[in-house]
Design a protein around this motif. Structure first.
Motif, PDB file in Angstrom:
ATOM      1  N   ARG A  60     -41.585 -18.093  74.356  1.00 51.40           N
ATOM      2  CA  ARG A  60     -41.037 -18.157  72.992  1.00 51.40           C
ATOM      3  C   ARG A  60     -40.885 -16.755  72.408  1.00 51.40           C
ATOM      4  O   ARG A  60     -39.887 -16.449  71.739  1.00 51.40           O
ATOM      5  CB  ARG A  60     -41.942 -19.001  72.096  1.00 51.40           C
ATOM      6  N   LEU A  61     -41.868 -15.902  72.657  1.00 47.58           N
ATOM      7  CA  LEU A  61     -41.772 -14.518  72.176  1.00 47.58           C
ATOM      8  C   LEU A  61     -40.614 -13.785  72.838  1.00 47.58           C
ATOM      9  O   LEU A  61     -39.909 -13.000  72.192  1.00 47.58           O
ATOM     10  CB  LEU A  61     -43.092 -13.783  72.446  1.00 47.58           C
ATOM     11  N   VAL A  62     -40.418 -14.043  74.136  1.00 47.84           N
ATOM     12  CA  VAL A  62     -39.296 -13.419  74.844  1.00 47.84           C
ATOM     13  C   VAL A  62     -37.966 -13.902  74.263  1.00 47.84           C
ATOM     14  O   VAL A  62     -37.049 -13.113  74.015  1.00 47.84           O
ATOM     15  CB  VAL A  62     -39.369 -13.719  76.356  1.00 47.84           C
ATOM     16  N   LYS A  63     -37.853 -15.209  74.047  1.00 48.71           N
ATOM     17  CA  LYS A  63     -36.630 -15.750  73.460  1.00 48.71           C
ATOM     18  C   LYS A  63     -36.390 -15.203  72.059  1.00 48.71           C
ATOM     19  O   LYS A  63     -35.245 -15.037  71.629  1.00 48.71           O
ATOM     20  CB  LYS A  63     -36.695 -17.278  73.440  1.00 48.71           C
ATOM     21  N   MET A  64     -37.467 -14.923  71.340  1.00 52.45           N
ATOM     22  CA  MET A  64     -37.359 -14.305  70.020  1.00 52.45           C
ATOM     23  C   MET A  64     -36.692 -12.929  70.107  1.00 52.45           C
ATOM     24  O   MET A  64     -35.939 -12.524  69.208  1.00 52.45           O
ATOM     25  CB  MET A  64     -38.764 -14.170  69.420  1.00 52.45           C
ATOM     26  N   ILE A  65     -36.929 -12.238  71.209  1.00 51.45           N
ATOM     27  CA  ILE A  65     -36.397 -10.888  71.395  1.00 51.45           C
ATOM     28  C   ILE A  65     -34.944 -10.893  71.856  1.00 51.45           C
ATOM     29  O   ILE A  65     -34.143 -10.044  71.453  1.00 51.45           O
ATOM     30  CB  ILE A  65     -37.242 -10.133  72.455  1.00 51.45           C
ATOM     31  N   ILE A  66     -34.580 -11.856  72.719  1.00 45.15           N
ATOM     32  CA  ILE A  66     -33.328 -11.796  73.465  1.00 45.15           C
ATOM     33  C   ILE A  66     -32.104 -11.621  72.576  1.00 45.15           C
ATOM     34  O   ILE A  66     -31.291 -10.705  72.780  1.00 45.15           O
ATOM     35  CB  ILE A  66     -33.163 -13.053  74.349  1.00 45.15           C
ATOM     36  N   MET A 126     -36.391  -3.209  68.826  1.00 43.50           N
ATOM     37  CA  MET A 126     -36.575  -4.398  69.660  1.00 43.50           C
ATOM     38  C   MET A 126     -37.195  -4.032  71.006  1.00 43.50           C
ATOM     39  O   MET A 126     -37.983  -4.802  71.566  1.00 43.50           O
ATOM     40  CB  MET A 126     -35.255  -5.124  69.864  1.00 43.50           C
ATOM     41  N   LEU A 127     -36.854  -2.863  71.541  1.00 44.88           N
ATOM     42  CA  LEU A 127     -37.468  -2.426  72.794  1.00 44.88           C
ATOM     43  C   LEU A 127     -38.955  -2.132  72.591  1.00 44.88           C
ATOM     44  O   LEU A 127     -39.771  -2.361  73.487  1.00 44.88           O
ATOM     45  CB  LEU A 127     -36.746  -1.185  73.331  1.00 44.88           C
ATOM     46  N   LYS A 128     -39.312  -1.629  71.400  1.00 45.78           N
ATOM     47  CA  LYS A 128     -40.729  -1.403  71.091  1.00 45.78           C
ATOM     48  C   LYS A 128     -41.458  -2.732  70.983  1.00 45.78           C
ATOM     49  O   LYS A 128     -42.581  -2.889  71.495  1.00 45.78           O
ATOM     50  CB  LYS A 128     -40.843  -0.637  69.773  1.00 45.78           C
ATOM     51  N   VAL A 129     -40.815  -3.703  70.322  1.00 42.66           N
ATOM     52  CA  VAL A 129     -41.385  -5.053  70.232  1.00 42.66           C
ATOM     53  C   VAL A 129     -41.571  -5.633  71.634  1.00 42.66           C
ATOM     54  O   VAL A 129     -42.578  -6.294  71.924  1.00 42.66           O
ATOM     55  CB  VAL A 129     -40.482  -5.968  69.374  1.00 42.66           C
ATOM     56  N   THR A 130     -40.595  -5.364  72.506  1.00 48.27           N
ATOM     57  CA  THR A 130     -40.679  -5.837  73.889  1.00 48.27           C
ATOM     58  C   THR A 130     -41.949  -5.336  74.566  1.00 48.27           C
ATOM     59  O   THR A 130     -42.624  -6.079  75.285  1.00 48.27           O
ATOM     60  CB  THR A 130     -39.446  -5.363  74.694  1.00 48.27           C
ATOM     61  N   GLY A 131     -42.276  -4.062  74.332  1.00 43.06           N
ATOM     62  CA  GLY A 131     -43.490  -3.496  74.916  1.00 43.06           C
ATOM     63  C   GLY A 131     -44.735  -4.246  74.474  1.00 43.06           C
ATOM     64  O   GLY A 131     -45.640  -4.498  75.277  1.00 43.06           O
ATOM     65  N   TYR A 132     -44.753  -4.634  73.198  1.00 44.92           N
ATOM     66  CA  TYR A 132     -45.898  -5.400  72.701  1.00 44.92           C
ATOM     67  C   TYR A 132     -45.969  -6.771  73.367  1.00 44.92           C
ATOM     68  O   TYR A 132     -47.046  -7.229  73.767  1.00 44.92           O
ATOM     69  CB  TYR A 132     -45.796  -5.579  71.184  1.00 44.92           C
ATOM     70  N   VAL A 133     -44.823  -7.432  73.467  1.00 40.77           N
ATOM     71  CA  VAL A 133     -44.769  -8.782  74.030  1.00 40.77           C
ATOM     72  C   VAL A 133     -45.183  -8.772  75.502  1.00 40.77           C
ATOM     73  O   VAL A 133     -45.890  -9.674  75.971  1.00 40.77           O
ATOM     74  CB  VAL A 133     -43.363  -9.390  73.868  1.00 40.77           C
ATOM     75  N   MET A 134     -44.771  -7.743  76.246  1.00 46.18           N
ATOM     76  CA  MET A 134     -45.060  -7.689  77.677  1.00 46.18           C
ATOM     77  C   MET A 134     -46.554  -7.587  77.974  1.00 46.18           C
ATOM     78  O   MET A 134     -47.003  -7.936  79.062  1.00 46.18           O
ATOM     79  CB  MET A 134     -44.321  -6.514  78.323  1.00 46.18           C
ATOM     80  N   ASN A 135     -47.317  -7.107  77.003  1.00 49.15           N
ATOM     81  CA  ASN A 135     -48.772  -7.044  77.205  1.00 49.15           C
ATOM     82  C   ASN A 135     -49.385  -8.435  77.354  1.00 49.15           C
ATOM     83  O   ASN A 135     -50.488  -8.581  77.884  1.00 49.15           O
ATOM     84  CB  ASN A 135     -49.432  -6.310  76.033  1.00 49.15           C
ATOM     85  N   PHE A 136     -48.671  -9.452  76.898  1.00 48.94           N
ATOM     86  CA  PHE A 136     -49.156 -10.824  76.986  1.00 48.94           C
ATOM     87  C   PHE A 136     -48.754 -11.491  78.309  1.00 48.94           C
ATOM     88  O   PHE A 136     -49.194 -12.601  78.602  1.00 48.94           O
ATOM     89  CB  PHE A 136     -48.602 -11.636  75.805  1.00 48.94           C
ATOM     90  N   ALA A 137     -47.929 -10.808  79.105  1.00 51.71           N
ATOM     91  CA  ALA A 137     -47.379 -11.396  80.334  1.00 51.71           C
ATOM     92  C   ALA A 137     -48.446 -11.911  81.306  1.00 51.71           C
ATOM     93  O   ALA A 137     -48.310 -13.018  81.845  1.00 51.71           O
ATOM     94  CB  ALA A 137     -46.463 -10.399  81.030  1.00 51.71           C
ATOM     95  N   PRO A 138     -49.533 -11.163  81.583  1.00 52.51           N
ATOM     96  CA  PRO A 138     -50.528 -11.687  82.532  1.00 52.51           C
ATOM     97  C   PRO A 138     -51.123 -13.029  82.119  1.00 52.51           C
ATOM     98  O   PRO A 138     -51.369 -13.890  82.967  1.00 52.51           O
ATOM     99  CB  PRO A 138     -51.592 -10.582  82.549  1.00 52.51           C
ATOM    100  N   PHE A 139     -51.346 -13.223  80.828  1.00 54.30           N
ATOM    101  CA  PHE A 139     -51.877 -14.503  80.354  1.00 54.30           C
ATOM    102  C   PHE A 139     -50.866 -15.629  80.602  1.00 54.30           C
ATOM    103  O   PHE A 139     -51.237 -16.741  80.980  1.00 54.30           O
ATOM    104  CB  PHE A 139     -52.214 -14.420  78.862  1.00 54.30           C
ATOM    105  N   PRO A 197     -35.809  -7.939  79.172  1.00 56.36           N
ATOM    106  CA  PRO A 197     -36.072  -6.653  78.500  1.00 56.36           C
ATOM    107  C   PRO A 197     -36.576  -5.576  79.448  1.00 56.36           C
ATOM    108  O   PRO A 197     -36.141  -4.417  79.370  1.00 56.36           O
ATOM    109  CB  PRO A 197     -37.137  -7.020  77.444  1.00 56.36           C
ATOM    110  N   ARG A 198     -37.489  -5.937  80.355  1.00 56.90           N
ATOM    111  CA  ARG A 198     -38.019  -4.938  81.286  1.00 56.90           C
ATOM    112  C   ARG A 198     -36.951  -4.477  82.275  1.00 56.90           C
ATOM    113  O   ARG A 198     -36.918  -3.310  82.665  1.00 56.90           O
ATOM    114  CB  ARG A 198     -39.220  -5.506  82.050  1.00 56.90           C
ATOM    115  N   THR A 199     -36.082  -5.387  82.691  1.00 62.67           N
ATOM    116  CA  THR A 199     -34.997  -5.003  83.595  1.00 62.67           C
ATOM    117  C   THR A 199     -34.099  -3.968  82.934  1.00 62.67           C
ATOM    118  O   THR A 199     -33.684  -2.983  83.560  1.00 62.67           O
ATOM    119  CB  THR A 199     -34.160  -6.234  83.991  1.00 62.67           C
ATOM    120  N   MET A 200     -33.810  -4.179  81.659  1.00 55.26           N
ATOM    121  CA  MET A 200     -32.985  -3.225  80.912  1.00 55.26           C
ATOM    122  C   MET A 200     -33.642  -1.847  80.874  1.00 55.26           C
ATOM    123  O   MET A 200     -32.984  -0.817  81.131  1.00 55.26           O
ATOM    124  CB  MET A 200     -32.756  -3.752  79.491  1.00 55.26           C
TER     125      MET A 200
END
Length: 453
Positions: free
Chosen positions: A85-91, A223-236, A312-315
């Motif tokens: 959901r957070l990723v979709k929020m960014i897209i 948005m790229l900065k927000v992406t960095g925050y969101v990616m920290n949640f990826a392992p969970f 976002p990370r691919t970009m």
């Protein structure tokens, strides 16, 4: 350790822990409530193949065990749902802002048309190769040939709604009637169409549009900065995804579907090699640098079974590779609707697998017709839930193949989707890098960065 490498390590650890946790839950409640996994394996040996697995599901662990495992899966998958959901929020804001800036800085519609033409040339070629490779491999491997399943009742349904095959339906999906609705539903292709018009118009009004370009550029960086925050949640999220799927399906599903899953992943490996070779022809040895840089997005897409999660990370990694930001923001969003290489290969592979399972012979003319139909009907449906299965359902009905055959795939679709999603990421990354090279907009990667990859 480099930050991106730490994230890769954490994601991998989370994936392993998720598999172990899911396995423990599955085995514990199977043993307590009726031996689901063991019964499934026993039924597999008794009945044979995929029908044995289905029988095992029906006669394995009791309702109480199933309910408990389902509750665990629902609860643990909340972690994955939050992340996605957070990723979709960014897209939507990320695609719109970066694409508007990219198109506006290109300067004129001729440049947009030139780059768009080169992009579509790669996309169409990659789509054809992916579909054709799937068709060849499924004919060589014959994964469904040994099943010998009886034809199901003509009224049997898989529960998957077939895709619309009409030309009108296709164009209605491409062109938005409301940009607000397109953004609300993350319709990437529709957002791209509006952003193209907006970007070209911004460039056309000259200096009066500079303030808009600067604003959108700032939005993109935010948005790229927000992406960095969101990616920290990826392992969970990865932990939740793996624990949920393994707790529900168990490792026994790998035994039952092992041949089909293994052959499909062999096919994906072959497609990776083809894409890498095509990239090598254009990029030379730098293609290996690209593959090293996109390892994080690949692992993320694989473990969450979501190409969007890796967007976002691919970009970011493509820009590190030296691709022009304008081309990245133009090609990558288009790729998410027009260049899903892993999904393309799966469509021919799965469609013919079902035909083989029911001992239905399709001649070479019919198979080529199926390939051409899939080339058209698969475009622009990236936002559709279970998009690959939706398109396959429509294709099966066109060739009089029982739609109920999709039931054979539903049990392992998530495991297959993991490989499809990772392949989609590498296909789009390769396309963006190649178009950047064709446009002479690929800058060298600093030596220090090469050592870090």
């Amino acid at each position: 350790m480099k930050k991106s490498n730490r994230l890769t390590l954490f994601i991998f650890i989370a994936m392993v822990l998720g598999i172990l946790t899911g396995y423990i839950v599955n085995v514990s409640y199977s043993e307590t409530y009726g031996g689901g996994t063991q019964q499934m394996i026993t039924d597999n040996s008794t009945h044979g193949g995929l029908t044995g697995y289905i029988a095992g599901l029906n006669t394995g662990r009791g309702k109480t065990g199933d309910a408990t495992i389902q509750k665990f899966a629902d609860n643990i998958s909340i972690l994955t749902d939050i992340f996605l959901r957070l990723v979709k929020m960014i897209i939507a804001p990320l695609v719109f802002s970066t694409l508007v800036v990219g198109v506006a800085k290109l300067g004129d519609i001729k440049a947009v048309g030139r780059i768009g033409g080169k992009t579509m040339l790669w996309f169409i070629s990659a789509t054809f190769i992916s579909l054709f490779l799937g068709l060849i491999l499924v004919n060589i491997m014959q994964p469904g040939h040994s099943l010998n399943l009886p034809l199901p009742d003509s009224h049997a349904s898989s529960g998957v709604t077939a895709a619309s095959m009409t030309l009108k339906g296709f164009f209605q999906h491409v062109f938005p009637d409301s940009v607000v609705s397109a953004m609300a539903h993350n319709e990437i292709l529709q957002i791209v169409v509006f952003a193209l018009f907006f970007g070209v118009a911004t460039a056309a009004i000259g200096s009066a549009g500079d303030v808009v370009v600067k604003f959108m550029d700032s939005v993109a960086h935010i948005m790229l900065k927000v992406t960095g925050y969101v990616m920290n949640f990826a392992p969970f999220a990865v932990f939740g995804a793996m624990a949920a799927i393994i707790s529900q399906k168990g490792l026994g599903i790998l035994l039952t579907y092992g041949k089909f899953i293994g052959q499909f992943y062999v096919g994906l490996a072959a497609l990776w090699i083809v894409l890498a070779l095509a990239g090598f022809i254009v990029l030379g040895s730098r293609v290996f640098t690209l593959l090293g840089l996109v390892k994080d997005p690949l692992l993320l897409a694989f473990s969450t079974a979501s190409s969007e999660a890796a967007y976002p990370r691919t970009m970011e990694e493509l820009e590190k590779f030296g691709c022009d930001k304008r081309i990245v923001s133009f090609v990558l969003p288009l790729g998410y609707s027009f260049n899903l290489d892993g999904s393309m290969m799966y469509m021919t592979f799965a469609s013919l697998f079902i035909a083989q399972a029911y001992n239905m012979h399709l001649g070479i003319e019919q198979q080529i017709s199926m390939l051409l139909v899939l080339m058209i009907t698969s475009k622009g449906i990236a936002g559709v839930p279970r998009a690959s299965l939706v398109v396959i359902a429509g294709t099966l009905s066109m060739f009089d193949i029982p739609e109920a055959g999709l039931l054979l795939l539903l049990g392992v679709d998530h495991l297959l989707d993991m490989g499809r999603s990772a392949t989609n990421v590498i296909g789009n990354a390769m396309a963006t890098a190649v178009v950047s090279k064709w446009e002479n907009s690929l800058t060298p990667v600093p030596e220090a960065q090469l050592k870090e990859v």
